[in-house]
Design a protein around this motif. Structure first.
Motif, PDB file in Angstrom:
ATOM      1  N   TRP A   9      37.717  43.963  48.819  1.00  8.94           N
ATOM      2  CA  TRP A   9      38.795  43.852  47.849  1.00  8.94           C
ATOM      3  C   TRP A   9      39.120  42.383  47.588  1.00  8.94           C
ATOM      4  O   TRP A   9      38.828  41.508  48.387  1.00  8.94           O
ATOM      5  CB  TRP A   9      40.032  44.624  48.315  1.00  8.94           C
ATOM      6  N   THR A  13      41.836  41.118  39.540  1.00  9.56           N
ATOM      7  CA  THR A  13      40.957  42.124  38.942  1.00  9.56           C
ATOM      8  C   THR A  13      39.849  41.417  38.168  1.00  9.56           C
ATOM      9  O   THR A  13      39.925  40.223  37.881  1.00  9.56           O
ATOM     10  CB  THR A  13      41.738  43.012  37.958  1.00  9.56           C
ATOM     11  N   HIS A  14      38.850  42.176  37.787  1.00  4.50           N
ATOM     12  CA  HIS A  14      37.789  41.621  36.957  1.00  4.50           C
ATOM     13  C   HIS A  14      38.341  41.185  35.602  1.00  4.50           C
ATOM     14  O   HIS A  14      37.891  40.186  35.034  1.00  4.50           O
ATOM     15  CB  HIS A  14      36.656  42.620  36.787  1.00  4.50           C
ATOM     16  N   HIS A  15      39.327  41.902  35.094  1.00  8.46           N
ATOM     17  CA  HIS A  15      39.946  41.507  33.827  1.00  8.46           C
ATOM     18  C   HIS A  15      40.568  40.107  33.954  1.00  8.46           C
ATOM     19  O   HIS A  15      40.412  39.271  33.064  1.00  8.46           O
ATOM     20  CB  HIS A  15      41.001  42.527  33.383  1.00  8.46           C
ATOM     21  N   ARG A  17      39.771  37.776  36.107  1.00 11.60           N
ATOM     22  CA  ARG A  17      38.695  36.800  36.303  1.00 11.60           C
ATOM     23  C   ARG A  17      38.002  36.458  34.988  1.00 11.60           C
ATOM     24  O   ARG A  17      37.688  35.298  34.726  1.00 11.60           O
ATOM     25  CB  ARG A  17      37.691  37.296  37.328  1.00 11.60           C
ATOM     26  N   TYR A  78      51.319  45.273  33.995  1.00 18.45           N
ATOM     27  CA  TYR A  78      51.931  46.047  35.074  1.00 18.45           C
ATOM     28  C   TYR A  78      53.446  45.879  35.026  1.00 18.45           C
ATOM     29  O   TYR A  78      53.942  44.766  34.830  1.00 18.45           O
ATOM     30  CB  TYR A  78      51.369  45.591  36.428  1.00 18.45           C
TER      31      TYR A  78
END
Length: 137
Positions: A9, A13-15, A17, A78
């Motif tokens: 982990w 998130t990939h978003h 990054r 979020y």
């Protein structure tokens, strides 16, 4: 992405990054972004599409390449961070890059000659100063 302790982990998130990589290089190819963060080009393509559809980035075709622009005023998705603009995240990582580049540009101390200890203890003028204090933990 492994942290060396067997877990896989990460905090971002990939978003996030992908967004940071676009901020670092708005003309980056998807292939380069994928290689840099360790995911497939197809995954990056989907993420860029998500970010574009949600208004986080715009893309313009310039010649054979895409040029991306980030909307730093868009807010996180979020609920607990929804009042914060993504520009804060981008600033944090681009400032990190600036500090790293500045540190890389600093002159390095020449290595100590053979047989001469390096560091504060090598300077007789510092004997007995705070530089010599070592705390046991």
């Amino acid at each position: 992405m492994s942290s060396g302790d067997g877990s896989s982990w990460t905090f971002l998130t990939h978003h996030a990054r992908v967004l940071v990589e676009i901020a670092r290089n708005p003309q980056a190819r998807l292939r380069d972004i994928a290689s840099r963060i360790g995911i497939t080009e197809r995954a990056v393509q989907g993420i860029v599409s998500d970010l574009h559809q949600a208004g986080y980035i715009t893309r313009d075709r310039i010649g054979r390449r895409n040029h991306y622009a980030i909307n730093p005023d868009r807010h996180f998705r979020y609920p607990t961070e929804a009042g914060l603009p993504i520009g804060l995240l981008i600033d944090m990582f681009t400032q990190h890059d600036v500090h790293r580049e500045q540190a890389d540009d600093l002159p390095q101390a020449p290595p100590a000659p053979a047989g001469v200890p390096a560091g504060p203890a090598a300077d007789p003028g510092t004997a007995g100063t705070a530089a010599d204090v070592h705390l046991a933990v």
